[in-house]
Design a protein around this motif. Structure first.
Motif, short mmCIF file in Angstrom:
data_model
loop_
_atom_site.label_atom_id
_atom_site.label_comp_id
_atom_site.label_asym_id
_atom_site.label_seq_id
_atom_site.Cartn_x
_atom_site.Cartn_y
_atom_site.Cartn_z
N VAL A 23 28.92 21.81 -19.22
CA VAL A 23 29.67 21.10 -20.26
C VAL A 23 28.99 19.77 -20.59
CG1 VAL A 23 31.86 19.99 -20.82
CG2 VAL A 23 31.85 22.22 -19.71
N GLY A 24 28.47 19.09 -19.57
CA GLY A 24 27.80 17.81 -19.81
C GLY A 24 26.55 17.95 -20.65
N SER A 25 25.73 18.96 -20.35
CA SER A 25 24.49 19.14 -21.11
C SER A 25 24.78 19.56 -22.55
CB SER A 25 23.60 20.17 -20.42
OG SER A 25 24.24 21.43 -20.34
N VAL A 26 25.77 20.45 -22.73
CA VAL A 26 26.12 20.88 -24.09
C VAL A 26 26.73 19.73 -24.88
CG1 VAL A 26 27.62 22.42 -25.41
CG2 VAL A 26 26.37 23.30 -23.44
N PHE A 27 27.52 18.92 -24.22
CA PHE A 27 28.12 17.75 -24.88
C PHE A 27 27.02 16.84 -25.43
CE2 PHE A 27 29.73 13.46 -25.06
CZ PHE A 27 31.02 13.60 -25.57
N VAL A 28 26.01 16.59 -24.61
CA VAL A 28 24.91 15.71 -25.05
C VAL A 28 24.16 16.32 -26.22
CG1 VAL A 28 22.70 14.71 -24.35
CG2 VAL A 28 24.67 14.60 -22.79
N MET A 29 23.88 17.63 -26.15
CA MET A 29 23.16 18.29 -27.25
C MET A 29 23.91 18.14 -28.56
SD MET A 29 21.38 21.83 -25.98
CE MET A 29 22.91 22.59 -25.45
#
Length: 425
Positions: free
Chosen positions: A126-132
């Motif tokens: 979720v953190g990586s997708v949020f940043v993208m």
């Protein structure tokens, strides 16, 4: 702002639908129907064509960040639109934990750690997708394109390597739980085919929506159907009765087909598939929130994609703390998605011109209505969410009523263009 190409839109569509379904659904469906789950798989694959085409035809004609909620507003008015918008929007954070839990199971199979590893996997995905998505579709669309290509190749390798170990004897008994198990499997498999509605919120982001949305959707339908059926059939024929109890069926298939330390590879595949699915939903949800706020279905402060994305991210963190099993959360979310499908296809029947598109929409409407019934008691949650939207609309109308004589109706003109604020990157 950089617009989506057909290739990027296709990749987002495949990622949204294929996602976690291919790593988890074969085992879950086999647990309730045995080999007869293949009938449910085939039925859902056939259903996905008219369903996807209905949303593609609507997206091409009415490109807007509101997606299905916009189509329902045009067909049935703002209250029905708010109900659909809420069902989809609030299902996204509720669905993030079970989606990541499937990938977390693969990671825990390699690293150990049980629940703690699953939570860490959830936070990482979720953190990586949020940043993208914070930096816009230009980044998330390109990442999705590469992910989808690599994952399609890996799934094909898995199927080709495992098929020589298939045994027709694993098809018997075909329906160990009775023929009613096929209906139960279909209710579970809705999770694996949810996603066609997610990309409708991105229809306005294509370079040429009228041309590109149907193209991207058509390619995605063929690819998703072929990969799902290949993995499902191979899983049943190769793993047999053990499929129902397998926490990581893809890992088992690769281990049988190739041997060696393949579980690390399948854990990586599971994580990447989940990243693809969560990426598509967060991308669509980030656009849906401002559209719902514009139409009066959500508070006005959710007027930018980043604010909407932040709300979804916070909701996901809350959802992961809820005392719900993965299966319970899955059924609640699929109930919401199915209600979105029912009202979305009903809107398609009303809005699309006579011809193949309307026939496809009518077929999808009847089928999704049946799926809503098969979902059983968890479908009541979707009705409660829809009721919450109606209560919000009613309260908002009462608050606005003193100024209605001078300000006019609170309902927006359905023909107006979206007024979503984009942040400067």
């Amino acid at each position: 702002m950089t617009k989506l190409s057909v290739a990027q839109g296709t990749a987002l569509s495949i990622g949204a639908v294929l996602g976690t379904g291919v790593i988890s659904m074969p085992a879950l469906a086999a647990a309730v129907a045995g080999p007869a789950s293949l009938v449910a798989w085939l039925a859902l694959i056939v259903l996905s064509a008219p369903l996807a085409w209905s949303f593609a035809a609507l997206g091409a004609r009415y490109p807007d960040g509101g997606g299905v909620s916009t189509y329902v507003r045009l067909a049935f008015g703002p209250r029905a639109s708010a109900a659909v918008g809420w069902c989809f929007y609030f299902a996204i954070p509720l669905g993030a934990p079970p989606a990541c839990a499937f990938a977390g199971g693969y990671v825990a199979d390699v690293l150990g750690g049980g629940h703690a590893t699953r939570i860490a996997t959830f936070l990482a995905i979720v953190g990586s997708v949020f940043v993208m998505n914070w930096f816009g579709l230009r980044i998330s669309g390109r990442v999705q394109l590469w992910l989808t290509g690599m994952l399609a190749i890996l799934l094909l390798v898995t199927v080709i390597a495992a098929l020589p170990h298939a045994h027709r004897a694993n098809l018997h008994p075909f329906a160990p739980h009775g023929w009613s198990g096929i209906g139960a499997a279909a209710a579970v498999l809705v999770w694996g085919f949810a996603g066609w509605e997610a990309l409708s919120s991105l229809s306005a982001e294509y370079r040429n929506p009228r041309r590109d949305v149907p193209r991207a959707t058509g390619i995605a339908v063929v690819v998703v159907g072929a990969l799902y059926l290949a993995v499902a059939v191979t899983s049943v024929l190769v793993l047999g009765p053990g499929l129902a109890d397998s926490p990581a069926p893809l890992a088992d298939l690769l281990a049988i087909g190739l041997g060696g330390p393949v579980r690390v590879l399948t854990a990586i595949v599971a994580v990447l598939l989940t990243v693809g699915a969560v990426n598509a939903y967060l991308a669509g949800g980030s656009r849906l929130g401002p559209a719902l706020a514009r139409d009066g279905a959500l508070p006005s402060f959710i007027n930018t994609p980043r604010r909407s994305l932040s709300l979804i991210g916070a909701g996901s963190l809350i959802a992961v703390t809820l005392p719900l099993s993965t299966n319970a959360a899955l059924l609640l979310v699929t109930g919401c998605f199915t209600l979105v499908y029912v009202l979305g296809t009903a809107a398609a029947v009303r809005l699309l011109p006579a011809g193949w598109s309307r026939v496809a929409a009518g077929t999808a409407f009847v089928a999704t209505l049946a799926l809503l019934v098969l979902n059983g008691k968890p479908a009541l949650f979707s009705l409660a969410v829809a009721l919450g939207a109606l209560v919000y609309q009613s309260r908002r109308a009462k608050i606005a009523s003193p100024s209605s004589s001078t300000a006019g109706s609170i309902a927006p003109n359905p023909n107006t263009k979206p007024a979503i604020v984009e942040e400067t990157l």
